[in-house]
Design an enzyme around this catalytic site. Structure first.
Site, short mmCIF file in Angstrom:
data_model
loop_
_atom_site.label_atom_id
_atom_site.label_comp_id
_atom_site.label_asym_id
_atom_site.label_seq_id
_atom_site.Cartn_x
_atom_site.Cartn_y
_atom_site.Cartn_z
N LYS A 113 32.26 21.73 55.49
CA LYS A 113 33.23 20.80 56.03
C LYS A 113 32.53 19.47 56.36
CE LYS A 113 35.94 24.50 58.19
NZ LYS A 113 36.38 25.09 59.47
N LYS B 106 31.63 32.27 54.83
CA LYS B 106 33.07 32.50 54.73
C LYS B 106 33.32 34.00 54.95
CE LYS B 106 37.11 31.70 51.80
NZ LYS B 106 37.63 33.08 51.89
N ASP C 297 39.82 39.43 44.14
CA ASP C 297 39.98 38.00 44.45
C ASP C 297 39.73 37.14 43.22
OD1 ASP C 297 38.60 38.10 47.84
OD2 ASP C 297 40.55 38.67 47.02
N CYS D 224 18.57 73.52 29.49
CA CYS D 224 19.33 72.31 29.19
C CYS D 224 18.37 71.13 29.27
CB CYS D 224 20.47 72.14 30.20
SG CYS D 224 21.36 70.58 30.03
N ARG E 152 48.02 33.91 60.38
CA ARG E 152 48.31 32.69 59.64
C ARG E 152 49.68 32.76 58.97
NH1 ARG E 152 44.03 30.71 55.24
NH2 ARG E 152 44.61 32.68 54.28
N LYS F 206 32.43 29.80 46.63
CA LYS F 206 32.50 31.26 46.48
C LYS F 206 31.24 31.81 45.81
CE LYS F 206 36.80 32.41 47.81
NZ LYS F 206 37.68 33.07 46.85
#
Length: 787
Positions: A297, A123, A32, A451, A144, A321
């Protein structure tokens, strides 16, 4: 065509391609954050050159076209997108714009005007849909689409359990279009992917893709089988009156049975909005669902109408965001790390990029099977994902950006640390007398503790907090001790001298004495801690506790045959073979003997075999554990009832055997015990059951019932009590403490910020205690204090 026009044309083509993959194919090709960057660049160019704006530009529409397989739905009120805020300054600018649009005084750079009320909610990262109700009945569902025309998915949305088919109460408008997000909770996503993997189906990259793919199935039965949920955030066309504020309107919809966000809040002014954003950001990973930001809003509906719309977005709403969890960057190289068990793991070296607020230069590739699945090559542009404290990982390749000089990734033939051979592991599946071998996904260095990488990791694990808990032995100190050849096994830690330690970088007299004291203090570990510290493959903390609690002595654990170990809870035959093989290894035996001998370790909480396992074995059950081909538990029980002892079964004549079992099974039993070593193996298992007190003829001890025996508890959320302390107390009462919630869970203890586990508990109707109730439960019923 000018350079600007060419760039605008190229951006539109690229964004259209991304839109098609995201909205139509449900296969996004870039994160995004990358899409947002391209979109902002196009917006800026069009703002500078308005004469180049065209009606079909991505800035003038939402994106995506309806699939031909679904009918089209025309939205009477367009379903618009939201503008984005990425920084606090962006949100302040939005607030000033709102104040200015409403004619409020003081909408200046310092935000000193009248405070505007905003609705706040997360969101959700899902698929936007429209639900149309007429006279309270659900009549249509639509995606939508491009904002004007969507896809008719009515049959599918009716299968979503939290979408009401009929509104509750009364007073709803004759026509009510509800808009919201269809999403898939994290727990449901994990379960879906597990089911898909088991059945060989397609697994999904993230919950958003899973939700979109599930909702847009042509067969509604498939949608019905997926764990989808709906959350309303607004309305479209409405034939009557609704409350005059966003929050009140959503609360009214909730009263009519429409699900809304539990996180819905009212903020007064931009500072309250920012506080909400920070709070949700801190709790983001504990939420039961994925979110990528917060939506603000203007709360007053009349003010919304006054502020109006741009071509693509409303003036009265904005999405703030979170820092991107996915980013694009370049894969510069792939290096290989060697872990505690010798696993040689590919690690991506990246062109540094900021992901979720952190600069990332390395990411995991898991194993070579994952490299092959991704099709990744050195030089590729790749998508990196980082969520919370999870190690960044390479999620996908952007093949269209692959350079001509990209190079394939090859596993090294020799260990990059010690030069020993690197071999691919083999998976051995054992069942009914047969062993099938297949290639594993892991490559290992065969050098073991010769090792240095394996030695370092083994000792880091040995001294860790949940193992021997030796404070002061950090990773860097252990690396120095190994590099200086002062230690070559965990036992060597207990032979370290003051002179050796003070010679290390970062150590002085006080710190050297503290480390020696910490090493000395670790010499009385519990049996469970010691078993876990040994680093047996596939034996984690819980399995170590099972071994310690059940067998109750290291001697029994070391001697235990695989078939005997499978009598213990949650220990399957493959893990049992790993445990047995570890203790059969000569080098491991030497280290353990040195720790218990010359080093002076004294194990605590050793004793008699757990009463739960005394005389737990039966002859029929033991015969079944031998995995005789074609002979199941029913047949072995018949053998036990007929012959009464193992020796009688081994010496039984053909007539007795044939009278007990069908000819094919009788023949399988005879052939099995005639096979090399099988009878000897059976006798060894029976003798060990006798030695341990697990044999059917052993004395059966009375099991003292623990109050929480058989119960599974889960701890989740931000508890003030130490999680390990709470876990120990519950286990002491007989409970098993698990990491996930299932139908078998008895109780969940949930602190603040509890997310998907709490949601799953509520869904399953499982008892939930907050921390105060949990403390009271332990104190009042069991006289246990947690502090």
């Amino acid at each position: 065509m000018t350079d600007v026009a060419q760039r605008i044309s190229a951006l539109r083509q690229e964004l259209d391609a991304h839109n098609y993959r995201y909205y139509v194919l449900d296969e996004p090709s870039v994160p995004d954050a990358e899409y947002d960057r391209l979109f902002r660049e196009l917006q800026a160019l069009e703002a500078e050159h308005p004469e180049l704006v065209t009606p079909d530009s991505p800035t003038q529409r939402v994106g995506g076209e309806a699939l031909g397989a679904f009918g089209e739905v025309r939205h009477e009120v367009p379903m618009l997108s939201l503008g984005n805020a990425f920084e606090e300054d962006d949100l302040h600018a939005f607030d000033r714009s709102v104040q200015s649009g409403l004619g409020l005084a003081g909408g200046d750079l310092f935000g000193g005007g009248a405070e505007v009320e905003y609705s706040c909610e997360p969101k959700l990262d899902g698929l936007a849909v429209s639900l149309l109700y007429e006279n309270g009945q659900l009549v249509r569902g639509a995606t939508r689409g491009d904002g004007s025309t969507g896809e008719d998915i009515s049959s599918n949305v009716r299968t979503i359990r939290n979408v009401p088919l009929k509104l509750q109460g009364e007073g709803w408008p004759q026509v009510l279009e509800v808009r919201g997000e269809v999403f898939m909770p994290k727990a449901g996503f994990e379960e879906l992917n597990a089911r898909q993997a088991e059945t060989g189906g397609k697994t999904f990259a993230n919950p958003r893709n899973a939700a979109a793919g599930s909702l847009r199935q042509l067969d509604p039965k498939i949608t019905a089988s997926r764990p989808l949920e709906f959350c309303c955030y607004g309305v479209g066309q409405v034939s009557g009156e609704l409350p005059g504020t966003q929050v009140a309107m959503l609360q009214q919809l909730k009263a009519w049975g429409i699900p809304i966000s539990r996180e819905l809040k009212l903020a007064r002014g931009v500072q309250d909005c920012l506080a909400y954003y920070r709070d949700i950001g801190e709790r983001r990973m504990s939420l039961a669902y994925d979110i990528d930001g917060v939506v603000f809003k203007v709360n007053n509906i009349e003010d919304q109408q006054q502020l109006g719309f741009r071509a693509r977005t409303p003036h009265w709403a904005i999405a703030h965001k979170f820092p991107a969890q996915e980013e694009l960057t370049e894969l510069l190289d792939v290096e290989f790390q060697v872990g505690r068990t010798g696993a040689v793991t590919p690690v991506a070296r990246l062109k540094p990029v900021k992901v979720a607020g952190v600069m990332v230069a390395n990411a995991t590739l898991h194993n070579m099977d994952e490299v092959a699945r991704l099709g990744v090559m050195i030089g590729d542009t790749v998508i990196i994902r980082r969520a919370g404290d999870v190690i960044p990982q390479v999620m996908a390749v952007v093949p269209e950006r692959r350079p001509d000089d990209a190079r394939p990734v090859h596993i090294p033939e020799q260990c990059p640390v010690c030069g020993s051979a690197v071999e691919r592991t083999q998976l051995i599946k054992r069942s009914k007398g047969k062993e099938s071998v297949s290639e594993g996904s892991v490559y290992r260095c065969v050098g073991r503790l010769s090792c240095q990488a394996q030695l370092k990791q083994a000792i880091i694990h040995f001294v860790s907090r949940r193992a021997m808990d030796i404070d002061g032995l950090g990773d860097k100190t252990i690396e120095q001790l190994v590099d200086e050849k002062l230690i070559a096994s965990p036992a060597d830690l207990y032979q370290l001298t003051f002179e050796q330690i003070i010679g290390l970088e970062g150590f002085a007299e006080v710190s050297s004495n503290k480390l020696l004291a910490a090493i000395e203090a670790s010499k009385r570990p519990t049996l469970a801690r010691f078993i876990y510290a040994l680093g047996i493959p596939d034996v984690g903390e819980e399995t170590a506790k099972v071994l310690a609690r059940s067998l109750a002595s290291l001697a029994r654990v070391r001697q235990a045959l695989p078939e005997v170990l499978t009598y213990l809870p949650d220990i399957g035959l493959e893990v049992a073979h790993e445990i047995h093989s570890f203790f059969e290894d000569a080098h491991n035996q030497q280290v353990i003997d040195a720790l218990l001998g010359a080093c002076g370790l004294q194990l605590q909480e050793e004793g008699e075999l757990s009463a739960e396992f005394s005389a737990v074995a039966t002859l029929g059950g033991m015969l079944d554990k031998l995995n005789i081909p074609s002979v199941g538990p029913g047949a072995t029980q018949k053998l036990a009832e007929r012959f009464g002892s193992l020796e009688a079964v081994l010496g039984g004549d053909w007539l007795d055997m044939r009278q007990t079992l069908p000819e094919r099974q009788a023949k399988a039993v005879r052939e099995f015990f005639d096979g090399e070593g099988n009878a000897q193996r059976a006798r060894a298992i029976e003798q060990q059951l006798r030695d341990f007190g697990m044999h059917w003829e052993s004395e059966k001890k009375v099991v003292e019932g623990l109050p929480l025996a058989g119960q599974t508890w889960v701890l989740t959320g931000a508890l003030t009590v130490n999680r390990d302390v709470a876990k120990d107390k519950l286990e002491g009462l007989g409970a098993k403490v698990a990491g996930s919630v299932s139908a078998k869970t008895h109780c969940v203890v949930a602190g603040p910020g509890a997310g998907s586990k709490l949601a799953k508990a509520s869904e399953l109707g499982i008892q939930v205690l907050d921390e105060a109730q949990f403390r009271s439960f332990l104190r009042d019923k069991h006289q246990i204090e947690l502090d």
